[in-house]
Scaffold this active site. Structure first.
Site, PDB file in Angstrom:
ATOM      1  N   ARG A 321       3.142  -1.677  -1.900  1.00  0.00           N
ATOM      2  CA  ARG A 321       1.804  -1.083  -1.988  1.00  0.00           C
ATOM      3  C   ARG A 321       0.863  -1.670  -0.933  1.00  0.00           C
ATOM      4  O   ARG A 321      -0.060  -0.989  -0.475  1.00  0.00           O
ATOM      5  CB  ARG A 321       1.210  -1.217  -3.389  1.00  0.00           C
ATOM      6  CG  ARG A 321      -0.024  -0.340  -3.592  1.00  0.00           C
ATOM      7  CD  ARG A 321      -0.537  -0.337  -5.024  1.00  0.00           C
ATOM      8  NE  ARG A 321       0.036   0.690  -5.871  1.00  0.00           N
ATOM      9  CZ  ARG A 321      -0.481   1.922  -6.027  1.00  0.00           C
ATOM     10  NH1 ARG A 321      -1.575   2.283  -5.365  1.00  0.00           N
ATOM     11  NH2 ARG A 321       0.086   2.785  -6.827  1.00  0.00           N
ATOM     12  N   GLU A 722      -8.496   0.199 -10.423  1.00  0.00           N
ATOM     13  CA  GLU A 722      -8.261  -0.612  -9.237  1.00  0.00           C
ATOM     14  C   GLU A 722      -9.093  -0.249  -8.007  1.00  0.00           C
ATOM     15  O   GLU A 722      -9.509  -1.148  -7.269  1.00  0.00           O
ATOM     16  CB  GLU A 722      -6.769  -0.530  -8.859  1.00  0.00           C
ATOM     17  CG  GLU A 722      -5.850  -1.148  -9.890  1.00  0.00           C
ATOM     18  CD  GLU A 722      -4.402  -0.779  -9.634  1.00  0.00           C
ATOM     19  OE1 GLU A 722      -4.057   0.408  -9.770  1.00  0.00           O
ATOM     20  OE2 GLU A 722      -3.615  -1.664  -9.287  1.00  0.00           O
TER      21      GLU A 722
END
Lengths: 769, 482
Positions: A321, A722
């Site tokens: 990621r 997030e």
């Protein structure tokens, strides 16, 4: 006949209070340590290694076992099943060190005693001898020592980055160290295991991933998963730190519970919690960017070295990621970015809000800043020139289709009065002086979905009891984010009943199986959809029943506030339910959801891993004391995209909290190991998370209320957990600007993160020469 | 007496079996299963365990937020401990603080919330009109990891505006509670759990006598440090003598402030603000509010921390301390008390009784605290600076630093560079150069040696800039823009 059809309370898109708010403020919300303990509950406490790397040459528990209240000790030899809690099948994550310790603070054994205090004291009486071996703590030292990777690296590439770099009119290279972060969930790790008959164990734990705890406990006990029940009412904060890190504690409690056939609780002291559990990965990033004289990026190359710790844990997807977000919001025509998940003699790092994404995004922002300074441009101008346009491909070959940053940035620039304030900052700094200022606007584009595609599924269970009360259960866990409230809003709206009619029950593996971690910001997206599916199943049955019973066509049946309308008849919801029960209509349904459209082929580095992107931007202004390196955030303005918000108040809370946590990551939250490999910042006395006085003095937070998810997400909302964390980068960039002012912006400050007052002062001194 | 008495919410508690290291938090959570009060860190840094402690002072009954995790039971004697379970509105519903926290979405995970509610309750009672700066100061000792604090601050403001203090239970029952607490006071108390013994002297003379009898005893005042010996290092502190209720006298006579050793940071704050206003901001950055309500200046000195929150400032002011053993007293300059790291000039049976601080009304004074995080952080570098100037000449210079050596210590080379010189930039430049020779600081998790040395140098420069051009923006201000 008149019916009260006032709108329901708690419908979707409303500011509804957190379902536990009243319990929170009165101290009646029960966390795992608050549950009534079964009679005879005993306690486990971990014994941790005092060596960063070495072979265990002896373990002497004579004194431990002689302490008052001690029932026994568990070591690697005492586990009925496997000695492993690795969440990825790599079998590299022992519960208790087996022969060798790989970091200072690694669990080696557990003491079981009548009280926690007795177990803890006795644990410190054990004598463990080590034959110490060399250790490597940071990723570069690990690379140089040939420690290797904990998991397979990944490269994303499109075009020919090396050739484009060579052809670019300008080129900058640099190295950037980005620190990790401790979660500092206020409630530490804790598990309570209650033994049952045969092979059964029931657990109450503070975990984001009940199904994984269930499966881990089963493996470690050597029993099938159907013997294990895991319950989670709520967590006192998670932030990723309870995605996998709870597994070990639950397993120790379960093993002890079976061995002594008593309920067993395990709760480490804060210091041990911070020493023995994983954190956000620190990175060392080597970057190169080629660009033209207008500041347009031509090529990017990056090598991202991560401190993964001694085992893989989630380092694979975390470092993946980081690459997925190494573009942040910018189009790279030719690109090659590679991850290096380095094995180190430190605790195995894990998930933390953003999951590597922030570490990737900050690389992009560092490059943009470099370009701005090289060309004498406001970095914001460079940002705008490089924003994705719809139709362009990311480094992982996903087409960007929902870009809203140009509008969002323009609005924020306007509402924050960015241009005038930047000029004022420049003017202020031009006068010289001790206090310098900086201002920066940074965006975020955050990909939403688990990159492990199969995790993008969820289940829910709804019962309507014959009195009309609704029982709602889903696979997600509540850690403060308001997931339960949002999912209940979805169900309230579906049935058109007040949210007070819905009881949101604890998460349990008995009701919804095989759930994914509540992580990746996906909780509401997945579980909201699953709950809606369950509600719709029951609604369909009720609709058919009402049509038949009240003798109207099905399209004449509608759920309206507090009632069901059948043609021109209004029937109270309770009455409908009672009648449906009597008519033997099933009033229970299991819902399911899987995210459509997504796919990802890691072997080619191509696919559509993300269902959609969430966007946002922040402007931060700071003042820096150039005599001491101290700073304050004078003001922050945020405009953030949550699509069509399910609950603007809760979403705003997520944005504010994430921003402050992100700013903390890049400012005062410093992980510091000594040369023996001991983490020395392992409690709030030494590890400094933001306090109330660290929040921006002026803090304007708004949601982009015009945004609506282009994909069919739950009521067109977007994930929020997030993405706003990444906006903390604006604080970091602003500090960099203030520091750079002492050398008249001739070069960027190139601060490493976190920008502690020490790093700031040393950069000031360096730039002053 | 061999029993400990206190009031817990509305219940009088009498305990006969109490160890010196028993904590209030464990008593609440484990013994009584009152689980509203949470353990977040067990070291007084996160505030999740915040409760109110009410005690009788010269001004009557005072309630202050404290950390239950490091509050030892023996120091709860004759106090009113108020926990989250006791909070109710006049109608039995939510208290105004609780209602405001709900209305403003001030809780997310909720784990820090009871502690935050209690800290805000303490503020609401004493400063109903608290502005944002006061609210942030009140929350220095409370960590919230979820909200970013914005909704909590909004809630505190709303609750202040809502008022209702006169109807609050603690206000209505004030006289009755004061009476009950007064009745608990009396002679010496000794309690024990097995070999773990605690002694609570009746008065200072009794303390002097007790310490003669047991010179090896651990003296415990606010337990903001000793509490960690118990919770973190699992040290045996028995026998322990609890002195937090003693030596509370504060007096100002002429140009001298006299502080009893048991005066807390909070209790001293008004007199410091009035007579040494240059140190007022510094004083508010010692610990968090809960720590300032418990920690005492005498213990801060007696513990001999190398950083020392108060010693650098007090040394710069030529403070002296009074040590007492039995009926014998001796007075010495504070700086002489610190012999070496972990070693102080305190004889067996002796205790710090009083701190004597000269007020230098004409002097130029500054107190600086440099930390990684602004509030509630252990100091990287602390500095107390005092410069006397007569006719444009520096007649005396006292520069004392914490965090730069094994003890709080004067920078004698820097002082020498200043004394006798014209009060001008050149002298301070020389002092900044000279201070490099005064210290060999260490590197640890708080700061590197290089940073400490650079900061020490720069603080001399800051002092000059502040003194020479008082209007110049030299320091960051939290409450107003620079």
């Amino acid at each position: 006949m008149k019916y009260d059809t006032a709108p329901i309370t708690g419908q979707a898109h409303q500011d509804t209070i957190h379902d536990s708010a009243i319990k929170h403020v009165t101290g009646r919300a029960e966390y795992t340590d608050d549950l009534v303990e079964p009679t005879g509950t005993i306690h486990a406490y971990l014994g941790l290694s005092t060596c960063a790397h070495g072979r265990i040459t002896g373990m002497d528990f004579t004194e431990t076992l002689a302490q008052p209240g001690v029932l026994g000790v568990l070591t690697a030899d005492d586990l009925p099943g496997v000695n492993d809690v690795s969440p990825n099948g790599k079998n590299d994550d022992p519960i208790f060190a087996d022969g060798t310790v790989h970091f200072w603070g690694q669990p080696v054994f557990a003491v079981i005693a009548e009280t926690r205090d007795q177990a803890r004291r006795a644990a410190h009486k054990a004598r463990i001898d080590y034959d110490a071996a060399p250790h490597a703590l940071d990723p570069i030292a690990a690379r140089d020592a040939g420690m290797g990777y904990v998991t397979d690296p990944l490269t994303l590439k499109r075009g020919d980055a090396a050739a484009a770099m060579a052809d670019a009119p300008r080129r900058i290279e640099g190295r950037f160290a980005v620190g990790g972060q401790d979660h500092f969930y206020l409630e530490g790790q804790i598990a309570l295991a209650i033994p049952g008959e045969d092979d059964e164990v029931a657990l109450h734990v503070s975990t984001q991933h009940p199904s994984e705890v269930q499966h881990m406990v089963a493996h470690v006990l050597g029993v099938p998963s159907n013997a294990i029940v895991v319950n989670v009412r709520r967590m006192g904060g998670g932030f990723g730190g309870k995605e996998t890190q709870m597994n070990l504690f639950a397993c120790v409690a379960a093993v002890a519970a079976k061995r002594w056939h008593r309920a067993v609780k395990i709760r480490p002291d804060r210091d041990d919690d911070m020493t023995a559990t994983g954190k956000r990965h620190d990175f060392v990033i080597d970057y190169a960017v080629g660009f033209d004289d207008d500041g347009r990026i031509r090529a990017v190359e990056g090598d991202l070295y991560a401190r993964c710790g001694f085992s893989a844990d989630l380092s694979g997807p975390v470092t993946d990621r980081a690459l997925f977000h190494a573009d942040n919001a910018y189009f790279y025509p030719d690109v090659r970015v590679s991850s290096h998940p380095m094995r180190t003699n430190t605790v195995s790092n894990t998930a933390f809000r953003g999951f590597g994404g922030p570490q990737g995004a900050i690389m992009a922002e560092r490059m943009v800043e470099e370009i701005g300074y090289a060309l004498g441009l406001d970095p914001l101008e460079v940002r705008k020139r490089n924003l994705y346009q719809n139709g362009q491909l990311t480094p992982y070959h996903q087409e960007v289709q929902d870009q809203i940053l140009p509008r969002l940035i323009a609005e924020l620039e306007e509402t924050s009065d960015y241009q005038a304030r930047r000029q004022a900052v420049l003017d202020w700094n031009a006068r010289g002086g001790v206090i310098r200022k900086g201002i920066a606007l940074t965006p975020v584009k955050f990909g939403i979905s688990f990159t492990a595609t199969w995790f993008n599924q969820a289940g829910a269970l709804i019962h309507i009891y014959s009195d009309g009360s609704i029982h709602l259960n889903h696979g997600g866990t509540e850690m403060g984010q308001g997931l339960n409230t949002k999912v209940a809003q979805v169900v309230a709206e579906a049935f058109q009943c007040d949210i007070s009619r819905i009881k949101i029950t604890k998460t349990t593996t008995e009701k919804v199986p095989n759930t994914s971690a509540t992580a990746a910001s996906s909780g509401t997206d997945l579980n909201g959809m699953a709950a809606l599916d369950a509600a719709n199943q029951i609604k369909a049955r009720l609709t058919a029943f009402v049509a038949e019973n009240w003798k109207v066509a099905e399209d004449q049946v509608a759920f309206v506030p507090g009632h069901v309308r059948a043609g021109d008849q209004m029937i109270a919801f309770n009455q409908v339910i009672r009648a449906a029960y009597t008519a033997r209509i099933q009033l229970s349904a299991a819902g399911f959801y899987k995210t459509p459209k997504i796919h990802w082929d890691r072997s080619t580095g191509q696919g559509r891993p993300f269902y959609y992107f969430a966007y946002g931007a922040a402007v931060s202004e700071v003042s820096v004391d150039t005599l001491t390196g101290e700073y304050v955030i004078d003001r922050a303005d945020i405009l953030h995209d949550v699509g069509r918000s399910l609950n603007p108040a809760l979403d705003r809370g997520q944005v504010e909290g994430a921003f402050v946590q992100g700013a903390g990551w890049l400012t005062t939250e410093e992980l510091w190991w000594d040369d023996k490999g001991r983490l020395r910042t392992h409690a709030p006395s030494t590890y400094k998370v933001p306090l109330a006085s660290d929040r921006p003095r002026v803090f304007n937070v708004a949601l982009a209320d015009w945004s609506e998810a282009t994909e069919r997400t739950i009521k067109r909302s977007k994930a929020v957990g997030e993405p706003p964390f990444v906006l903390g980068i604006s604080v970091f960039e602003a500090i960099n600007m203030a520091v750079a002012s002492v050398a008249d912006y001739r070069e960027p400050a190139r601060l490493d993160a976190p920008a502690t007052p020490e790093r700031v002062l040393m950069a000031v001194e360096r730039l002053r020469g | 007496m061999t029993q400990l008495q206190f009031l817990l919410n509305d219940t009088p508690v009498t305990l006969t079996e109490v160890g010196a290291s028993d904590t209030l938090l464990d008593h609440l959570r484990l013994t009584r299963r009152m689980t509203g009060t949470k353990e977040g860190c067990a070291e007084g840094d996160c505030g999740a365990c915040t409760v109110l402690a009410g005690r009788l002072t010269g001004d009557g009954l005072v309630y202050e937020p404290i950390n239950a995790c490091i509050r030892l039971m023996a120091s709860c004697h004759a106090t009113h401990i108020v926990t989250i379970e006791h909070l109710r509105g006049p109608d039995g519903g939510l208290h105004p603080i609780q209602a405001a926290m709900v209305d403003h979405h001030g809780s997310q995970c909720g784990f820090c919330t009871p502690g935050i509610v209690m800290a805000l309750y303490g503020l609401w009672m004493t400063d109903p009109g608290a502005d944002e700066a006061a609210i942030k100061t009140a929350l220095q000792g409370n960590i919230c990891r979820c909200t970013g604090y914005a909704p909590i601050i909004r809630a505190a403001q709303a609750a202040g505006a809502a008022g209702g203090q006169a109807q609050d239970a603690l206000a209505r029952e004030r006289a009755a509670v004061a009476e009950r607490l007064a009745a608990m006071r009396g002679g010496r108390i000794t309690v024990a759990r097995g070999a773990d013994r605690a002694l609570i002297p009746a008065d200072t003379d009794d303390l002097a006598a007790a310490l003669i009898d047991e010179p090896q005893a651990t003296l415990v005042a606010g337990a903001t440090d000793v509490g960690l010996w118990v919770t973190k290092f699992m040290r045996d502190i028995s026998p322990a003598i609890f002195i937090g209720h003693l030596m509370k006298e504060i007096s100002v006579e002429g140009d001298v402030i006299r502080l009893g050793a048991g005066v807390t940071y909070s209790e001293a704050a008004p007199v410091i603000a009035r007579h040494i206003p240059q140190a007022a901001e510094y004083w508010q950055r010692i610990g968090g509010w809960q720590v300032r309500n418990a920690g005492t200046i005498g213990a801060n000195i007696a513990n001999g921390s190398p950083i020392g929150d108060t010693p650098p400032l007090l040394i710069a002011l030529d403070a002296r301390i009074v040590l007492r053993r039995g009926a014998d007293r001796r007075e010495m300059p504070l700086e002489d008390f610190f012999i070496d790291y972990g070693k102080q000039d305190r004889h067996p049976g002796e205790f710090v009784e009083e701190i004597v601080i000269p007020i230098h009304r004409q002097a130029r004074i500054a107190a600086y605290k440099i930390t990684k995080r602004r509030d509630s952080d252990i100091t990287a570098v602390a500095a107390g600076i005092r410069v006397d100037v007569a006719d444009g000449t520096i007649t005396a210079a006292r520069l004392a630093f914490g965090g730069m050596a094994g003890t709080p210590k004067r920078a004698r080379a820097a002082e020498a560079a200043l004394e006798g010189q014209p009060f001008a930039e050149a002298a301070f430049d020389a002092a900044a150069r000279a201070i490099t020779g005064d210290f060999q600081p260490m590197t640890d998790m708080r700061a590197s040696a290089e940073y400490r040395a650079t900061v020490a140098r720069n603080l001399i420069r800051r002092f000059w800039l502040e003194q020479s051009e008082p209007g110049l923006p030299v320091r960051l201000r939290l409450t107003e823009g620079v």
